[in-house]
Design a protein around this motif. Structure first.
Motif, PDB file in Angstrom:
ATOM      1  N   ILE A  16       0.750  -1.232  -0.122  1.00  0.00           N
ATOM      2  CA  ILE A  16       0.059  -0.077  -0.094  1.00  0.00           C
ATOM      3  C   ILE A  16       0.969   1.120  -0.056  1.00  0.00           C
ATOM      4  O   ILE A  16       1.735   1.238   0.845  1.00  0.00           O
ATOM      5  CB  ILE A  16      -1.210  -0.034   1.238  1.00  0.00           C
ATOM      6  N   VAL A  17       0.485   2.309  -0.917  1.00  0.00           N
ATOM      7  CA  VAL A  17       1.585   3.192  -1.034  1.00  0.00           C
ATOM      8  C   VAL A  17       0.809   4.482  -0.422  1.00  0.00           C
ATOM      9  O   VAL A  17      -0.448   4.951  -0.626  1.00  0.00           O
ATOM     10  CB  VAL A  17       1.766   3.478  -2.526  1.00  0.00           C
ATOM     11  N   GLY A  18       1.206   4.970   0.603  1.00  0.00           N
ATOM     12  CA  GLY A  18       0.858   5.963   1.478  1.00  0.00           C
ATOM     13  C   GLY A  18       1.506   7.407   0.883  1.00  0.00           C
ATOM     14  O   GLY A  18       1.998   7.563   0.065  1.00  0.00           O
ATOM     15  N   SER A  19       1.225   8.538   1.936  1.00  0.00           N
ATOM     16  CA  SER A  19       1.475   9.833   1.578  1.00  0.00           C
ATOM     17  C   SER A  19       3.059   9.866   1.543  1.00  0.00           C
ATOM     18  O   SER A  19       3.692   9.189   2.198  1.00  0.00           O
ATOM     19  CB  SER A  19       1.263  10.696   2.764  1.00  0.00           C
ATOM     20  N   GLY A  20       3.646  10.828   0.686  1.00  0.00           N
ATOM     21  CA  GLY A  20       5.190  10.701   0.754  1.00  0.00           C
ATOM     22  C   GLY A  20       5.680   9.457  -0.090  1.00  0.00           C
ATOM     23  O   GLY A  20       5.028   8.771  -0.900  1.00  0.00           O
ATOM     24  N   ARG A  21       6.472   9.114   0.734  1.00  0.00           N
ATOM     25  CA  ARG A  21       7.186   7.794   0.330  1.00  0.00           C
ATOM     26  C   ARG A  21       6.906   6.701   1.430  1.00  0.00           C
ATOM     27  O   ARG A  21       7.617   5.432   1.334  1.00  0.00           O
ATOM     28  CB  ARG A  21       8.799   7.690   0.183  1.00  0.00           C
ATOM     29  N   LEU A  22       5.696   6.557   2.138  1.00  0.00           N
ATOM     30  CA  LEU A  22       5.197   5.750   3.132  1.00  0.00           C
ATOM     31  C   LEU A  22       4.781   4.437   2.295  1.00  0.00           C
ATOM     32  O   LEU A  22       4.141   4.465   1.226  1.00  0.00           O
ATOM     33  CB  LEU A  22       4.296   6.278   4.095  1.00  0.00           C
ATOM     34  N   LEU A  23       5.278   3.406   2.646  1.00  0.00           N
ATOM     35  CA  LEU A  23       4.882   2.074   1.846  1.00  0.00           C
ATOM     36  C   LEU A  23       4.635   1.028   3.029  1.00  0.00           C
ATOM     37  O   LEU A  23       5.596   0.984   4.128  1.00  0.00           O
ATOM     38  CB  LEU A  23       6.065   1.806   1.085  1.00  0.00           C
ATOM     39  N   GLN A  24       3.442   0.111   2.841  1.00  0.00           N
ATOM     40  CA  GLN A  24       3.260  -0.900   3.793  1.00  0.00           C
ATOM     41  C   GLN A  24       3.096  -2.220   3.029  1.00  0.00           C
ATOM     42  O   GLN A  24       2.303  -1.947   2.126  1.00  0.00           O
ATOM     43  CB  GLN A  24       2.548  -0.514   4.872  1.00  0.00           C
ATOM     44  N   ARG A  25       3.630  -3.277   3.264  1.00  0.00           N
ATOM     45  CA  ARG A  25       3.367  -4.656   2.615  1.00  0.00           C
ATOM     46  C   ARG A  25       2.310  -5.044   3.665  1.00  0.00           C
ATOM     47  O   ARG A  25       2.391  -5.360   4.753  1.00  0.00           O
ATOM     48  CB  ARG A  25       4.577  -5.470   2.640  1.00  0.00           C
ATOM     49  N   VAL A  26       1.062  -5.742   3.091  1.00  0.00           N
ATOM     50  CA  VAL A  26       0.104  -6.239   3.763  1.00  0.00           C
ATOM     51  C   VAL A  26      -0.575  -7.595   2.927  1.00  0.00           C
ATOM     52  O   VAL A  26      -0.164  -7.944   1.718  1.00  0.00           O
ATOM     53  CB  VAL A  26      -1.041  -5.248   3.623  1.00  0.00           C
ATOM     54  N   ASN A  27      -1.420  -8.192   3.830  1.00  0.00           N
ATOM     55  CA  ASN A  27      -2.033  -9.241   3.085  1.00  0.00           C
ATOM     56  C   ASN A  27      -3.294  -8.738   2.808  1.00  0.00           C
ATOM     57  O   ASN A  27      -3.952  -8.016   3.519  1.00  0.00           O
ATOM     58  CB  ASN A  27      -2.167 -10.462   3.944  1.00  0.00           C
ATOM     59  N   VAL A  28      -3.919  -9.068   1.447  1.00  0.00           N
ATOM     60  CA  VAL A  28      -5.287  -8.961   1.012  1.00  0.00           C
ATOM     61  C   VAL A  28      -6.158  -9.946   0.854  1.00  0.00           C
ATOM     62  O   VAL A  28      -5.468 -10.715   0.184  1.00  0.00           O
ATOM     63  CB  VAL A  28      -5.047  -7.926  -0.085  1.00  0.00           C
ATOM     64  N   LEU A  29      -7.087 -10.116   1.420  1.00  0.00           N
ATOM     65  CA  LEU A  29      -8.056 -11.156   1.130  1.00  0.00           C
ATOM     66  C   LEU A  29      -9.210 -10.700   0.059  1.00  0.00           C
ATOM     67  O   LEU A  29      -9.645  -9.521   0.013  1.00  0.00           O
ATOM     68  CB  LEU A  29      -8.874 -11.356   2.435  1.00  0.00           C
ATOM     69  N   LEU A  30      -9.267 -11.503  -1.022  1.00  0.00           N
ATOM     70  CA  LEU A  30     -10.083 -11.235  -2.029  1.00  0.00           C
ATOM     71  C   LEU A  30     -11.226 -11.961  -1.888  1.00  0.00           C
ATOM     72  O   LEU A  30     -11.417 -13.052  -2.047  1.00  0.00           O
ATOM     73  CB  LEU A  30      -9.264 -11.764  -3.486  1.00  0.00           C
ATOM     74  N   ASP A  31     -12.165 -11.056  -1.616  1.00  0.00           N
ATOM     75  CA  ASP A  31     -13.705 -11.739  -1.514  1.00  0.00           C
ATOM     76  C   ASP A  31     -14.446 -11.082  -2.403  1.00  0.00           C
ATOM     77  O   ASP A  31     -14.965 -10.097  -2.367  1.00  0.00           O
ATOM     78  CB  ASP A  31     -14.212 -11.144   0.095  1.00  0.00           C
ATOM     79  N   SER A  32     -14.599 -12.051  -3.584  1.00  0.00           N
ATOM     80  CA  SER A  32     -15.603 -11.470  -4.614  1.00  0.00           C
ATOM     81  C   SER A  32     -16.838 -11.343  -4.238  1.00  0.00           C
ATOM     82  O   SER A  32     -17.703 -11.019  -5.117  1.00  0.00           O
ATOM     83  CB  SER A  32     -15.329 -12.750  -5.674  1.00  0.00           C
ATOM     84  N   GLY A  33     -17.437 -11.866  -3.051  1.00  0.00           N
ATOM     85  CA  GLY A  33     -18.822 -11.683  -2.683  1.00  0.00           C
ATOM     86  C   GLY A  33     -18.990 -10.267  -1.982  1.00  0.00           C
ATOM     87  O   GLY A  33     -20.185  -9.874  -1.524  1.00  0.00           O
ATOM     88  N   ALA A  34     -17.900  -9.695  -1.498  1.00  0.00           N
ATOM     89  CA  ALA A  34     -17.870  -8.298  -0.602  1.00  0.00           C
ATOM     90  C   ALA A  34     -18.861  -7.238  -1.413  1.00  0.00           C
ATOM     91  O   ALA A  34     -18.673  -7.166  -2.706  1.00  0.00           O
ATOM     92  CB  ALA A  34     -16.574  -8.146  -0.289  1.00  0.00           C
ATOM     93  N   GLN A  35     -19.320  -6.563  -0.609  1.00  0.00           N
ATOM     94  CA  GLN A  35     -19.938  -5.129  -1.366  1.00  0.00           C
ATOM     95  C   GLN A  35     -19.002  -3.856  -1.285  1.00  0.00           C
ATOM     96  O   GLN A  35     -19.181  -3.137  -1.864  1.00  0.00           O
ATOM     97  CB  GLN A  35     -21.481  -4.868  -0.840  1.00  0.00           C
ATOM     98  N   ILE A  36     -18.095  -3.938  -0.184  1.00  0.00           N
ATOM     99  CA  ILE A  36     -17.033  -3.143   0.265  1.00  0.00           C
ATOM    100  C   ILE A  36     -15.701  -3.657   0.315  1.00  0.00           C
ATOM    101  O   ILE A  36     -15.423  -4.711   0.651  1.00  0.00           O
ATOM    102  CB  ILE A  36     -17.664  -2.326   1.401  1.00  0.00           C
ATOM    103  N   SER A  37     -14.689  -2.728   0.359  1.00  0.00           N
ATOM    104  CA  SER A  37     -13.400  -3.343   0.593  1.00  0.00           C
ATOM    105  C   SER A  37     -12.930  -2.466   1.860  1.00  0.00           C
ATOM    106  O   SER A  37     -13.596  -1.233   2.195  1.00  0.00           O
ATOM    107  CB  SER A  37     -12.460  -2.572  -0.425  1.00  0.00           C
ATOM    108  N   LEU A  38     -12.279  -3.061   2.787  1.00  0.00           N
ATOM    109  CA  LEU A  38     -11.937  -2.881   4.014  1.00  0.00           C
ATOM    110  C   LEU A  38     -10.503  -2.497   4.190  1.00  0.00           C
ATOM    111  O   LEU A  38      -9.883  -3.123   3.605  1.00  0.00           O
ATOM    112  CB  LEU A  38     -12.512  -3.792   5.032  1.00  0.00           C
ATOM    113  N   ILE A  39     -10.143  -1.506   5.231  1.00  0.00           N
ATOM    114  CA  ILE A  39      -8.935  -1.274   5.491  1.00  0.00           C
ATOM    115  C   ILE A  39      -8.806  -0.976   6.849  1.00  0.00           C
ATOM    116  O   ILE A  39      -9.643  -0.353   7.711  1.00  0.00           O
ATOM    117  CB  ILE A  39      -8.166  -0.209   4.850  1.00  0.00           C
TER     118      ILE A  39
END
Length: 124
Positions: A16-39
């Motif tokens: 995930i690319v944040g403000s400036g040069r901030l960067l964080q590696r994350v695990n993303v769950l792919l849910d094809s049935g979801a109506q929204i994405s969450l963070i």
């Protein structure tokens, strides 16, 4: 697969690319049935993402909850080919929590007297 271990749900690691040069590696769950994405709100704050204030109602195990939070534009980047995509995600305090035990006998009682035992499974 994450770290060469099989996953029960489809997931992928991204940056995930944040403000400036901030960067964080994350695990993303792919849910094809979801109506929204969450963070997680803490991740959005750590990356100094700017969000728009919103109020949402989330339905989850145990009922509904109204939440004052933020909607973020989140830039995610592939680890494989470095391609980037922007998604909208809703900030929440936690993605998952411990779920309390469900007493099967209580569920069986609610189903009524027409049930039979098959090992540890109660079948109507």
């Amino acid at each position: 697969m994450i770290n060469n271990q099989k996953a029960l749900l489809p997931s992928v690691q991204v940056d995930i690319v944040g403000s400036g040069r901030l960067l964080q590696r994350v695990n993303v769950l792919l849910d094809s049935g979801a109506q929204i994405s969450l963070i997680r709100s803490s991740v959005a704050e750590d990356l100094k993402l700017k969000g728009r204030d919103i109020v949402i109602t989330i339905t989850k195990v145990g009922g509904q909850e109204e939440l004052r939070t933020k909607r973020y534009q989140v830039r995610i980047r592939s680890l494989e080919d470095r391609s980037a995509h922007v998604i909208q995600a809703i900030g929440i305090p936690s993605i998952s929590e411990d779920i309390t035990d469900v007493k099967v006998t209580d569920v069986a009682r609610q189903l009524g007297p027409t049930h039979r035992n098959i090992g540890n499974i109660i079948q109507p």
